[in-house]
Design a protein around this motif. Sequence first.
Motif, PDB file in Angstrom:
ATOM      1  N   LEU A 183       0.815  -1.210   0.000  1.00  0.00           N
ATOM      2  CA  LEU A 183       0.000   0.000   0.000  1.00  0.00           C
ATOM      3  C   LEU A 183       0.850   1.264   0.000  1.00  0.00           C
ATOM      4  N   LEU A 184       2.029   1.187   0.612  1.00  0.00           N
ATOM      5  CA  LEU A 184       2.940   2.326   0.664  1.00  0.00           C
ATOM      6  C   LEU A 184       4.274   1.983   0.027  1.00  0.00           C
ATOM      7  N   VAL A 185       4.960   3.015  -0.405  1.00  0.00           N
ATOM      8  CA  VAL A 185       6.355   2.885  -0.842  1.00  0.00           C
ATOM      9  C   VAL A 185       7.169   3.858  -0.012  1.00  0.00           C
ATOM     10  N   VAL A 186       8.467   3.582   0.110  1.00  0.00           N
ATOM     11  CA  VAL A 186       9.331   4.424   0.922  1.00  0.00           C
ATOM     12  C   VAL A 186      10.594   4.766   0.131  1.00  0.00           C
ATOM     13  N   TYR A 228      10.921   8.771   3.440  1.00  0.00           N
ATOM     14  CA  TYR A 228       9.653   9.401   3.101  1.00  0.00           C
ATOM     15  C   TYR A 228       8.689   8.354   2.564  1.00  0.00           C
ATOM     16  N   TYR A 229       7.491   8.336   3.146  1.00  0.00           N
ATOM     17  CA  TYR A 229       6.473   7.353   2.773  1.00  0.00           C
ATOM     18  C   TYR A 229       5.396   8.018   1.918  1.00  0.00           C
ATOM     19  N   SER A 230       4.869   7.264   0.958  1.00  0.00           N
ATOM     20  CA  SER A 230       3.793   7.767   0.110  1.00  0.00           C
ATOM     21  C   SER A 230       2.934   6.600  -0.362  1.00  0.00           C
ATOM     22  N   ILE A 231       1.733   6.908  -0.850  1.00  0.00           N
ATOM     23  CA  ILE A 231       0.836   5.891  -1.400  1.00  0.00           C
ATOM     24  C   ILE A 231       1.516   5.264  -2.616  1.00  0.00           C
ATOM     25  N   ALA A 232       1.413   3.953  -2.751  1.00  0.00           N
ATOM     26  CA  ALA A 232       2.171   3.239  -3.773  1.00  0.00           C
ATOM     27  C   ALA A 232       1.744   3.558  -5.201  1.00  0.00           C
ATOM     28  N   SER A 233       0.461   3.880  -5.417  1.00  0.00           N
ATOM     29  CA  SER A 233       0.008   4.160  -6.780  1.00  0.00           C
ATOM     30  C   SER A 233      -1.279   4.968  -6.747  1.00  0.00           C
ATOM     31  N   ALA A 234      -1.606   5.571  -7.893  1.00  0.00           N
ATOM     32  CA  ALA A 234      -2.845   6.340  -7.999  1.00  0.00           C
ATOM     33  C   ALA A 234      -4.062   5.440  -7.852  1.00  0.00           C
ATOM     34  N   ASP A 235      -3.974   4.191  -8.332  1.00  0.00           N
ATOM     35  CA  ASP A 235      -5.101   3.266  -8.212  1.00  0.00           C
ATOM     36  C   ASP A 235      -5.393   2.952  -6.744  1.00  0.00           C
ATOM     37  N   ILE A 236      -4.336   2.765  -5.956  1.00  0.00           N
ATOM     38  CA  ILE A 236      -4.518   2.507  -4.531  1.00  0.00           C
ATOM     39  C   ILE A 236      -5.124   3.731  -3.852  1.00  0.00           C
ATOM     40  N   ALA A 237      -4.649   4.924  -4.224  1.00  0.00           N
ATOM     41  CA  ALA A 237      -5.192   6.156  -3.650  1.00  0.00           C
ATOM     42  C   ALA A 237      -6.667   6.299  -3.976  1.00  0.00           C
ATOM     43  N   ALA A 238      -7.042   5.971  -5.217  1.00  0.00           N
ATOM     44  CA  ALA A 238      -8.448   6.075  -5.615  1.00  0.00           C
ATOM     45  C   ALA A 238      -9.312   5.114  -4.807  1.00  0.00           C
ATOM     46  N   ALA A 239      -8.819   3.896  -4.595  1.00  0.00           N
ATOM     47  CA  ALA A 239      -9.570   2.912  -3.812  1.00  0.00           C
ATOM     48  C   ALA A 239      -9.720   3.371  -2.363  1.00  0.00           C
ATOM     49  N   LEU A 240      -8.648   3.926  -1.789  1.00  0.00           N
ATOM     50  CA  LEU A 240      -8.717   4.405  -0.411  1.00  0.00           C
ATOM     51  C   LEU A 240      -9.670   5.590  -0.286  1.00  0.00           C
ATOM     52  N   SER A 241      -9.670   6.462  -1.288  1.00  0.00           N
ATOM     53  CA  SER A 241     -10.581   7.606  -1.262  1.00  0.00           C
ATOM     54  C   SER A 241     -12.028   7.144  -1.303  1.00  0.00           C
TER      55      SER A 241
END
Length: 227
Positions: free
Chosen positions: A54-57, A65-78
């Motif tokens: 879910l995250l990449v570092v 620094y941590y961030s959401i792994a992809s736009a698709d994952i971000a869309a699903a979480l939203s």
Amino acid sequence: MVTVGSMIGSPARATMLAALLDRRALTATELARRASVSSASASQHLAKLTASGLLVVERHGRHRYYSIASADIAAALSTLERLGAPLPRPPAPRESAAIRQARLCYDHVAGGLGVGITDAMLGNGWLESSGRDYLLTEPGDRFLQGLGVDVDGARAKRRLFARACLDWSERRAHLAGALGAALAARLFELDWLERSGRPREIRVTARGEAEFARLFGMTSAKGVGDH
């Protein structure tokens, strides 16, 4: 589903993921503060989120620094975020009104502003509704290319091109997907939009107000559907 559910089932991990939907990478210390947990606990949570995909570092100097792994994952979480109950401590009324009006939904414009832009694009014949997606018309393609939006680059990305994303505050759709992200990026480059300094919240600049009126036909970029 079980793996993802176990990751977001923890309030601390869910809070960290929500904080990263602002699209800005955060350190473990910053995420620990957001989630109100100790540094040691945050490290354990972040290790699990990273291992789950879910995250990449990324490491820069002494910091990670941590961030959401992809736009698709971000869309699903939203999407999941919209299904949940309201937070027990909502933002202050002024902040609530501001973030409802203009914010980033990961990498595209949302809130009243995002819906207003999308309505203007539909009204001008640049977009057409197609189920859960939008179709970019030839006039729309020419307009966005003329504005400097990287439409071809958006088409080449391995994600949905022009998605209709249900806005949680307006309860209507705004433009998402690769095209929505490309448009938002260009609006920041043109200095039509700027970050407010608060998570996810953005503002329309004076230049943006004038250009939204001139090019999009929006009588007020701060109003919904005023086009």
